[in-house]
Design a protein around this motif. Structure first.
Motif, PDB file in Angstrom:
ATOM      1  N   TRP A  15      -2.814  -1.769   6.653  1.00 37.02           N
ATOM      2  CA  TRP A  15      -1.394  -2.080   7.521  1.00 37.02           C
ATOM      3  C   TRP A  15      -1.161  -3.471   7.690  1.00 37.02           C
ATOM      4  O   TRP A  15      -2.048  -4.065   7.762  1.00 37.02           O
ATOM      5  N   MET A  16       0.198  -3.681   7.666  1.00 39.36           N
ATOM      6  CA  MET A  16       0.855  -4.814   7.973  1.00 39.36           C
ATOM      7  C   MET A  16       1.720  -4.971   9.218  1.00 39.36           C
ATOM      8  O   MET A  16       2.923  -4.804   8.904  1.00 39.36           O
ATOM      9  N   PRO A  17       1.354  -5.090  10.432  1.00 37.00           N
ATOM     10  CA  PRO A  17       2.195  -5.017  11.404  1.00 37.00           C
ATOM     11  C   PRO A  17       3.270  -6.123  11.350  1.00 37.00           C
ATOM     12  O   PRO A  17       2.936  -7.026  11.203  1.00 37.00           O
ATOM     13  N   GLY A  18       4.383  -5.698  11.710  1.00 38.15           N
ATOM     14  CA  GLY A  18       5.469  -6.328  11.750  1.00 38.15           C
ATOM     15  C   GLY A  18       6.277  -6.502  10.438  1.00 38.15           C
ATOM     16  O   GLY A  18       7.559  -6.985  10.439  1.00 38.15           O
ATOM     17  N   ALA A  19       5.803  -6.062   9.396  1.00 37.42           N
ATOM     18  CA  ALA A  19       6.305  -6.119   8.075  1.00 37.42           C
ATOM     19  C   ALA A  19       7.325  -4.691   7.983  1.00 37.42           C
ATOM     20  O   ALA A  19       6.622  -3.849   8.346  1.00 37.42           O
ATOM     21  N   LEU A  20       8.456  -4.795   7.212  1.00 40.19           N
ATOM     22  CA  LEU A  20       8.925  -3.685   6.879  1.00 40.19           C
ATOM     23  C   LEU A  20       8.209  -2.944   5.775  1.00 40.19           C
ATOM     24  O   LEU A  20       7.412  -3.578   4.905  1.00 40.19           O
ATOM     25  N   PRO A  21       8.401  -1.632   5.632  1.00 35.53           N
ATOM     26  CA  PRO A  21       7.653  -1.052   4.490  1.00 35.53           C
ATOM     27  C   PRO A  21       7.963  -1.544   3.132  1.00 35.53           C
ATOM     28  O   PRO A  21       7.012  -1.510   2.341  1.00 35.53           O
ATOM     29  N   ASP A  22       9.218  -1.738   2.890  1.00 34.26           N
ATOM     30  CA  ASP A  22       9.439  -2.500   1.534  1.00 34.26           C
ATOM     31  C   ASP A  22       8.727  -3.802   1.302  1.00 34.26           C
ATOM     32  O   ASP A  22       8.317  -3.932   0.289  1.00 34.26           O
ATOM     33  N   GLU A  23       8.859  -4.658   2.631  1.00 35.20           N
ATOM     34  CA  GLU A  23       8.192  -5.951   2.235  1.00 35.20           C
ATOM     35  C   GLU A  23       6.486  -5.569   2.110  1.00 35.20           C
ATOM     36  O   GLU A  23       5.983  -6.362   1.346  1.00 35.20           O
ATOM     37  N   ALA A  24       6.030  -4.815   2.729  1.00 32.29           N
ATOM     38  CA  ALA A  24       4.460  -4.563   2.879  1.00 32.29           C
ATOM     39  C   ALA A  24       4.358  -4.047   1.215  1.00 32.29           C
ATOM     40  O   ALA A  24       3.360  -4.391   0.833  1.00 32.29           O
ATOM     41  N   ALA A  25       4.937  -3.116   0.748  1.00 36.20           N
ATOM     42  CA  ALA A  25       4.868  -2.577  -0.602  1.00 36.20           C
ATOM     43  C   ALA A  25       5.131  -3.580  -1.854  1.00 36.20           C
ATOM     44  O   ALA A  25       3.968  -3.984  -2.315  1.00 36.20           O
ATOM     45  N   ALA A  26       5.742  -4.593  -1.377  1.00 36.46           N
ATOM     46  CA  ALA A  26       6.078  -5.518  -2.498  1.00 36.46           C
ATOM     47  C   ALA A  26       4.853  -6.622  -2.347  1.00 36.46           C
ATOM     48  O   ALA A  26       4.264  -6.976  -3.362  1.00 36.46           O
ATOM     49  N   ALA A  27       4.348  -6.780  -1.316  1.00 36.52           N
ATOM     50  CA  ALA A  27       3.239  -7.758  -1.040  1.00 36.52           C
ATOM     51  C   ALA A  27       1.884  -7.350  -1.808  1.00 36.52           C
ATOM     52  O   ALA A  27       1.215  -7.875  -2.430  1.00 36.52           O
ATOM     53  N   LEU A  28       1.610  -5.914  -1.357  1.00 36.02           N
ATOM     54  CA  LEU A  28       0.553  -5.369  -2.102  1.00 36.02           C
ATOM     55  C   LEU A  28       0.958  -5.341  -3.550  1.00 36.02           C
ATOM     56  O   LEU A  28      -0.036  -5.583  -4.237  1.00 36.02           O
TER      57      LEU A  28
END
Length: 284
Positions: A15-28
């Motif tokens: 979980w990445m609090p504060g990140a939009l789902p697309d942003e979190a997916a890109a980081a992963l």
């Protein structure tokens, strides 16, 4: 669509609090791409271009900013349902029905059962407690919240459809989400599913709660799936039991010592040449 894309599905604690789902997916996806490239090199496949990685990110659906999750190794901070799941997990991993004094584990604090198990496995109890606190809240939420469960499966299905990928790599709880997504949604043409550190077969908890429900002690194979490869570290305490083939129609099961400490993380499994070897023929 291309055969050079792979969808990867995360497990717990992403979980990445504060990140939009697309942003979190890109980081992963960025982090996993680097790990998989290292795995290709370890397998002697450094000359083969690694695939394009797409992440299915659903962790935000299982976590709430306002909720107070237990910290670090505080197993007493787990809810009653999570503590019950902890005992089920420990029993499946080798905890006897009752301790030496004849009491039932359910009549004493869960940390006592955890400490007993840790001492006999030669694992520091704090390490095992941290694993439990990291794992159980999200697993429990997924299994007991139908709306969140359906939404997480939809995320996986959407990622597969949007990418056109024919290969899925699913880690830990992500293997449960993916298994159910492949049953719940029409995703034709999935050529390969690779499950890593999977708890799909955990009796009395995950296995018995699967949708669709197992029949005759066996889970049904996802429709249309061409090949299923399972990989587990023998020391991975989340992959219980390790041999999914005893409960599912897995085509190929492999065990390897992934890492001495981070034996359950997605990154460690992707670093392993065994994972790259399973993927490369389908991503050429």
């Amino acid at each position: 669509m291309t055969r050079h894309d792979v969808v990867m599905v995360h497990g717990v604690q992403n979980w990445m609090p504060g990140a939009l789902p697309d942003e979190a997916a890109a980081a992963l996806a960025d982090g996993w791409s680097a790990r998989l490239a290292a795995g290709y090199a370890a397998a002697g496949l450094g000359h083969v271009p690694p695939p394009r990685v797409h992440a299915a990110y659903y962790a935000d659906l299982l976590n709430n900013a306002e909720s107070q999750a237990p910290q670090d190794d505080d197993v007493d901070g787990l809810g009653p349902g999570e503590q019950a799941l902890l005992l089920v997990w420990l029993r499946a991993a080798g905890l006897p029905p009752e301790p030496d004094d004849g009491q039932a584990w359910g009549t004493m604090p869960v940390r006592q059962a955890l400490a007993w198990f840790a001492s006999r496995r030669g694992i520091p109890s704090k390490v095992l407690a941290r694993i439990a606190v990291a794992l159980l809240p999200e697993v429990y939420t997924y299994l007991t919240s139908p709306k969140r469960r359906a939404a997480a499966r939809e995320v996986v299905a959407d990622a597969v459809r949007a990418s056109g990928a024919r290969v899925i790599v699913a880690h830990s709880l992500g293997s449960v989400v993916t298994y159910e997504a492949l049953h719940a949604h029409e995703l034709p043409g999935v050529e390969l599913l690779v499950t890593l550190g999977s708890p799909l077969g955990l009796p009395g908890a995950v296995f018995d709660a699967l949708e669709p429900a197992p029949a005759g002690g066996r889970g049904s194979r996802p429709p249309g799936l061409v090949r299923w490869v399972n990989i587990a570290d023998p020391g991975d305490l989340v992959a219980v039991p390790r041999r999914l083939g005893d409960r599912f129609a897995v085509d190929s099961h492999h065990e390897a010592h992934i890492a001495a400490v981070d034996f359950h993380t997605m990154g460690s499994y992707l670093n392993c040449g065994l994972t790259a070897t399973a993927l490369a023929p389908y991503l050429s």
